[in-house]
Design a protein around this motif. Structure first.
Motif, mmCIF file in Angstrom:
data_model
loop_
_atom_site.group_PDB
_atom_site.id
_atom_site.type_symbol
_atom_site.label_atom_id
_atom_site.label_comp_id
_atom_site.label_asym_id
_atom_site.label_seq_id
_atom_site.Cartn_x
_atom_site.Cartn_y
_atom_site.Cartn_z
ATOM 1 N N GLU A 27 -15.796 -6.871 10.131
ATOM 2 C CA GLU A 27 -14.774 -6.143 10.906
ATOM 3 C C GLU A 27 -15.114 -4.688 11.206
ATOM 4 O O GLU A 27 -14.727 -4.156 12.236
ATOM 5 C CB GLU A 27 -13.413 -6.240 10.210
ATOM 6 N N HIS A 28 -15.846 -4.017 10.285
ATOM 7 C CA HIS A 28 -16.153 -2.601 10.519
ATOM 8 C C HIS A 28 -17.625 -2.339 10.813
ATOM 9 O O HIS A 28 -18.075 -1.194 10.775
ATOM 10 C CB HIS A 28 -15.708 -1.754 9.321
ATOM 11 N N MET A 80 -13.174 -10.290 7.665
ATOM 12 C CA MET A 80 -12.690 -9.115 6.910
ATOM 13 C C MET A 80 -13.711 -8.656 5.867
ATOM 14 O O MET A 80 -14.789 -9.230 5.757
ATOM 15 C CB MET A 80 -11.387 -9.456 6.200
ATOM 16 N N GLY A 81 -13.338 -7.664 5.098
ATOM 17 C CA GLY A 81 -14.232 -7.192 4.028
ATOM 18 C C GLY A 81 -14.165 -5.690 3.803
ATOM 19 O O GLY A 81 -14.969 -5.145 3.049
ATOM 20 N N ARG A 82 -13.234 -5.035 4.506
ATOM 21 C CA ARG A 82 -13.152 -3.564 4.453
ATOM 22 C C ARG A 82 -14.498 -2.994 4.885
ATOM 23 O O ARG A 82 -14.895 -3.255 6.003
ATOM 24 C CB ARG A 82 -12.714 -3.105 3.062
ATOM 25 N N ARG A 96 -6.887 -14.334 3.679
ATOM 26 C CA ARG A 96 -6.299 -13.883 2.414
ATOM 27 C C ARG A 96 -5.373 -14.920 1.795
ATOM 28 O O ARG A 96 -4.907 -14.714 0.664
ATOM 29 C CB ARG A 96 -5.532 -12.579 2.635
ATOM 30 N N ARG A 98 0.899 -1.163 0.000
ATOM 31 C CA ARG A 98 0.000 0.000 0.000
ATOM 32 C C ARG A 98 0.934 1.207 0.000
ATOM 33 O O ARG A 98 1.708 1.396 0.942
ATOM 34 C CB ARG A 98 -0.895 -0.005 1.235
ATOM 35 N N HIS A 109 -5.746 -12.431 8.797
ATOM 36 C CA HIS A 109 -5.147 -12.594 7.465
ATOM 37 C C HIS A 109 -5.149 -14.021 6.941
ATOM 38 O O HIS A 109 -4.781 -14.246 5.787
ATOM 39 C CB HIS A 109 -3.735 -11.999 7.451
ATOM 40 N N THR A 145 -9.392 -8.666 -5.145
ATOM 41 C CA THR A 145 -9.565 -8.394 -3.718
ATOM 42 C C THR A 145 -10.511 -9.431 -3.130
ATOM 43 O O THR A 145 -11.473 -9.831 -3.795
ATOM 44 C CB THR A 145 -10.127 -6.979 -3.448
ATOM 45 N N ILE A 146 -10.238 -9.826 -1.887
ATOM 46 C CA ILE A 146 -11.153 -10.797 -1.262
ATOM 47 C C ILE A 146 -12.487 -10.145 -0.911
ATOM 48 O O ILE A 146 -13.458 -10.831 -0.654
ATOM 49 C CB ILE A 146 -10.541 -11.434 0.016
ATOM 50 N N ASP A 147 -12.527 -8.810 -0.891
ATOM 51 C CA ASP A 147 -13.711 -8.100 -0.368
ATOM 52 C C ASP A 147 -14.928 -8.134 -1.292
ATOM 53 O O ASP A 147 -16.042 -7.900 -0.843
ATOM 54 C CB ASP A 147 -13.362 -6.633 -0.077
HETATM 55 O O1 F6P Z 1 -8.901 -5.359 1.168
HETATM 56 C C1 F6P Z 1 -8.492 -6.573 1.661
HETATM 57 C C2 F6P Z 1 -8.378 -6.526 3.162
HETATM 58 O O2 F6P Z 1 -7.985 -7.811 3.623
HETATM 59 C C3 F6P Z 1 -9.634 -6.067 3.897
HETATM 60 O O3 F6P Z 1 -10.605 -7.063 4.011
HETATM 61 C C4 F6P Z 1 -9.059 -5.614 5.223
HETATM 62 O O4 F6P Z 1 -9.874 -4.631 5.802
HETATM 63 C C5 F6P Z 1 -7.713 -5.046 4.825
HETATM 64 O O5 F6P Z 1 -7.389 -5.604 3.550
HETATM 65 C C6 F6P Z 1 -6.596 -5.337 5.786
HETATM 66 O O6 F6P Z 1 -5.453 -4.683 5.335
HETATM 67 P P1 F6P Z 1 -3.978 -4.943 5.853
HETATM 68 O O7 F6P Z 1 -3.512 -6.258 5.316
HETATM 69 O O8 F6P Z 1 -3.191 -3.820 5.300
HETATM 70 O O9 F6P Z 1 -4.038 -4.979 7.348
#
Ligand code: F6P
Length: 327
Positions: A227-228, A174-176, A260, A76, A257, A130-132
């Motif tokens: 998660e959010h 997860m899922g943003r 992922r 990122r 993680h 993306t997994i989201d």
């Molecule tokens: O966008 C993929 C994701 O795994 C989201 O589900 C999660 O909110 C975020 O990335 C976590 O990011 P990082 O690996 O930077 O902690």
């Protein structure tokens, strides 16, 4: 020489997703088959800024279709969000004689790519990785199906211990900011409830979750928490439940993680392969600044602006199915 595309750059950016390697392989081989050279850019936009680049042959992408993660790494990159960062990135584009970029990632990846395309007039094609599954204009994103299977497998394991100890498990998913993984894993795992940002107030959703356990006289339950959906995630929900029902024994599992990783499912490998090949065709057709997506099993081209800005909603019938089946 097609539409003046002789060399393409390919990168993966943002959170890695299973199937990204299959996409890299597809892009590389489809390009080479059309006489286009491929330069792999390492560590996403950071590698574009720093010039971390290696030309790929067909052999460089051998044996990777089944591997999770991304062989060209991901990152990122905040520097790319600045004009100065993008200016440096463009210097690399000139130096490496890259005519077009294929960016594999999610919302942030597309936002950066679109801005870069506008500023420097370079064709950018996005592949949803993306997994989201939170990108508008595509039924599925690369990695979503694998992640869903991983989460479901974890739920199955948790079910054994939840039942044995008669506990309430709060599982954070997860899922943003999207609830696709949470809702659909809840259906697949036969969960008692899913708490997602897209629906009702969290308080109501928790009350429903507790109610569902009671109506069926269940002595254990599994509730998935996006998660959010609530500040503090699954731990907050556990506290809320125990406050109302001190007699309940709760446990919190944050899948993190794990969600992922792993070898991509057949679906993700096929999706990544089809989208990768279509990305090269799109470039040859003169397309630019579009995401290659899938709708009703057909390949579609969606403007990056729409993929980023339009809100993809969860399916109402899926939500209803969970409510019906979890009583
Ligand atoms: O966008 C993929 C994701 O795994 C989201 O589900 C999660 O909110 C975020 O990335 C976590 O990011 P990082 O690996 O930077 O902690």
């Amino acid at each position: 020489m097609n539409n003046h595309i002789n060399i393409i750059g390919v990168l993966t950016s943002g959170g890695d997703a299973p199937g990204m390697n299959a996409a890299i392989r597809a892009v590389t081989r489809a390009a080479i088959s059309q006489g286009i050279r491929v330069k792999a850019i390492y560590r996403g936009y950071k590698g574009l800024i720093d010039g971390e680049i290696k030309e790929f042959s067909s052999q460089d992408v051998s044996g990777i279709i089944q591997r999770g993660g991304t062989i060209i790494k991901s990152a990122r990159c905040t520097e790319f969000q600045t004009p100065e960062g993008r200016r440096k990135a463009y210097q690399t584009i000139l130096k490496e004689q890259i005519d077009a970029l294929i960016v594999i990632g999610g919302d942030g990846t597309f936002t950066g790519g679109r801005l870069f395309a506008q500023e420097y007039d370079i064709p950018v094609i996005g592949l949803p990785g993306t997994i989201d599954n939170d990108l508008w204009g595509t039924d599925a994103t690369i990695g979503y199906d694998t992640s869903l299977s991983t989460i479901t497998e974890c739920i199955d394991k948790l079910r054994d211990t939840a039942t044995s100890h008669e506990r309430v498990f709060l599982v954070e998913v997860m899922g943003r900011y999207a609830g696709f993984l949470t809702l659909n894993a809840a259906i697949a795992g036969g969960c008692e409830a899913a708490i997602i940002p897209e629906r009702a107030s969290v308080k109501e959703q928790i009350e429903d979750a507790i109610g569902n356990g009671r109506r069926k006289s269940k002595n254990s339950s599994i509730v998935l928490v996006q998660e959010h959906a609530v500040e503090g995630g699954a731990a907050t929900v556990a506290q809320m439940i125990e406050k109302v029902h001190p007699e309940y024994s709760t446990r919190v599992t944050v899948l993190g993680h794990l969600q992922r990783g792993g070898s991509p499912t057949a679906y993700d490998r096929i999706l990544a392969s089809r989208l990768g090949v279509a990305a090269i065709q799109a470039l040859l057709d003169g397309q630019r600044n579009v995401m290659i997506g899938i709708q009703n099993d057909d390949i579609v081209l969606v403007p990056l602006s729409k993929a980023i800005h339009q809100k993809k909603d969860i399916k109402e019938d899926s939500w209803e199915a969970l409510q019906t089946l979890s009583i």
